[in-house]
Design an enzyme around this catalytic site. Sequence first.
Site, mmCIF file in Angstrom:
data_model
loop_
_atom_site.group_PDB
_atom_site.id
_atom_site.type_symbol
_atom_site.label_atom_id
_atom_site.label_comp_id
_atom_site.label_asym_id
_atom_site.label_seq_id
_atom_site.Cartn_x
_atom_site.Cartn_y
_atom_site.Cartn_z
ATOM 1 N N TYR A 1 0.837 -1.193 0.000
ATOM 2 C CA TYR A 1 0.000 0.000 0.000
ATOM 3 C C TYR A 1 0.874 1.247 0.000
ATOM 4 O O TYR A 1 2.011 1.235 0.480
ATOM 5 C CB TYR A 1 -0.898 0.024 1.239
ATOM 6 N N LEU B 1 -0.921 -9.129 -4.768
ATOM 7 C CA LEU B 1 -2.174 -9.873 -4.644
ATOM 8 C C LEU B 1 -3.231 -9.014 -3.961
ATOM 9 O O LEU B 1 -4.276 -8.715 -4.529
ATOM 10 C CB LEU B 1 -1.920 -11.171 -3.859
ATOM 11 N N ASP B 2 -2.950 -8.634 -2.720
ATOM 12 C CA ASP B 2 -3.838 -7.797 -1.915
ATOM 13 C C ASP B 2 -2.949 -6.855 -1.112
ATOM 14 O O ASP B 2 -2.429 -7.271 -0.072
ATOM 15 C CB ASP B 2 -4.690 -8.673 -0.997
ATOM 16 N N PRO B 3 -2.682 -5.661 -1.621
ATOM 17 C CA PRO B 3 -3.337 -5.008 -2.750
ATOM 18 C C PRO B 3 -2.723 -5.384 -4.108
ATOM 19 O O PRO B 3 -1.539 -5.681 -4.197
ATOM 20 C CB PRO B 3 -3.098 -3.524 -2.463
ATOM 21 N N ASP C 1 -6.817 -7.732 -6.217
ATOM 22 C CA ASP C 1 -8.128 -7.327 -5.688
ATOM 23 C C ASP C 1 -8.601 -6.028 -6.326
ATOM 24 O O ASP C 1 -9.788 -5.866 -6.641
ATOM 25 C CB ASP C 1 -8.085 -7.210 -4.165
#
Length: 385
Positions: free
Chosen positions: A106, A131-133, A136
């Site tokens: 992030y 992946l996340d973030p 998604d």
Amino acid sequence: MTTDPVPASGTVHWIGAGLSTGSGLAALCDTAERVRLWHRTESRAADALDRLGLAGRAEPRAYSPPALAAELAPGDVVVSMLPAPEHAPLLAECVRHGAHFACSSYVSQAVLDQVPAAEKAGVVVLTEAGLDPGIDHLFAHALVARAREAIGDETPASYTLTSYCGGVPAVPNDFTYRFSWAPAGVLGALRSPARYIEGGAETVADRPWEATRRHVVDGETFEVYPNRDSVPFVEQYGLPDAWTPRTFVRGTLRLEGWLRAWDGVFEELKRGDDARITALARELAAAYPTTDDDHDRVVLAVSLDVRAGTGGTWAGGYLLDLVGDARESAMARCVSRTLALGVRHVLDGSLPPGLNRAAETAARAEQWLRELARDGVDFTLRVDR
């Protein structure tokens, strides 16, 4: 006046060879003119290249900021797999040398503060490309675009958007978990309040695990809870102003039984100070080590349900459900291949200087999803009209 990006030199510096470094590095060895893998020592970097089958295809290096600075050239791409607090100093070094920067984390305020200087210098800053973030975001942008086309931007409507992601053991264990990143980071995330929208109102969970609920994905029951701050993503995902959120939550997914299995951990989190939590992280790492004999599973489920005041409805969702193998973990596959895809776009000059996330528009999200599917990151789309 828009600044042109510094032309890519073709050299990629991949810093860190931890749990999330996987076949994406191999993909870059196929694309970039030169790849250097920086790790704690040169021998550890060489060992990591051997493990990934990349010996002779990338150059091992012992990482230190001065050592990296001595080899940085304008147009190089620095890929940081280091902990998030180390991104900002690394980005500052990139700006000084006219090198581009990429990570899967992030955007922190410390990184944001340097974006104007990076943009002025023609430096690309790629973030949230994992992946996340990462994936998604791609799923959410693509779903919102489909719903907007079906319902209409100006049509009053209410919606529910949920985005849950988790790395879990492929074969459930008593702890219901497999550490795919540092235990200290897992505990730190649990200690951070979560803000999200529920019942049409902003809600804050000071202890995110206390907001855990059952969530069924493709017929399987999981446990999910909110994390971080979901609210800014309403704007980032481009939800129309005429639509009102009933529920909007980005969170973490765990196996059924996780809440009960982690009860002792939660008690420690409630009463422990920083020193005790640091010690707990070490204890958990020792008690539940990640080994080559057990494999992970990554589940990412993003769903959007829109109900218009005129009676029209649209619902759909993306599901990614992958299991690791002897070659690499599912987490490493998802994070490293997505990040490598982003780096390829830096190398080909298609990303502008300044801040870039994995996806800023629906068109770009669809492009990345096509490329990820081609690169072996499998997922499915469900649309219910």
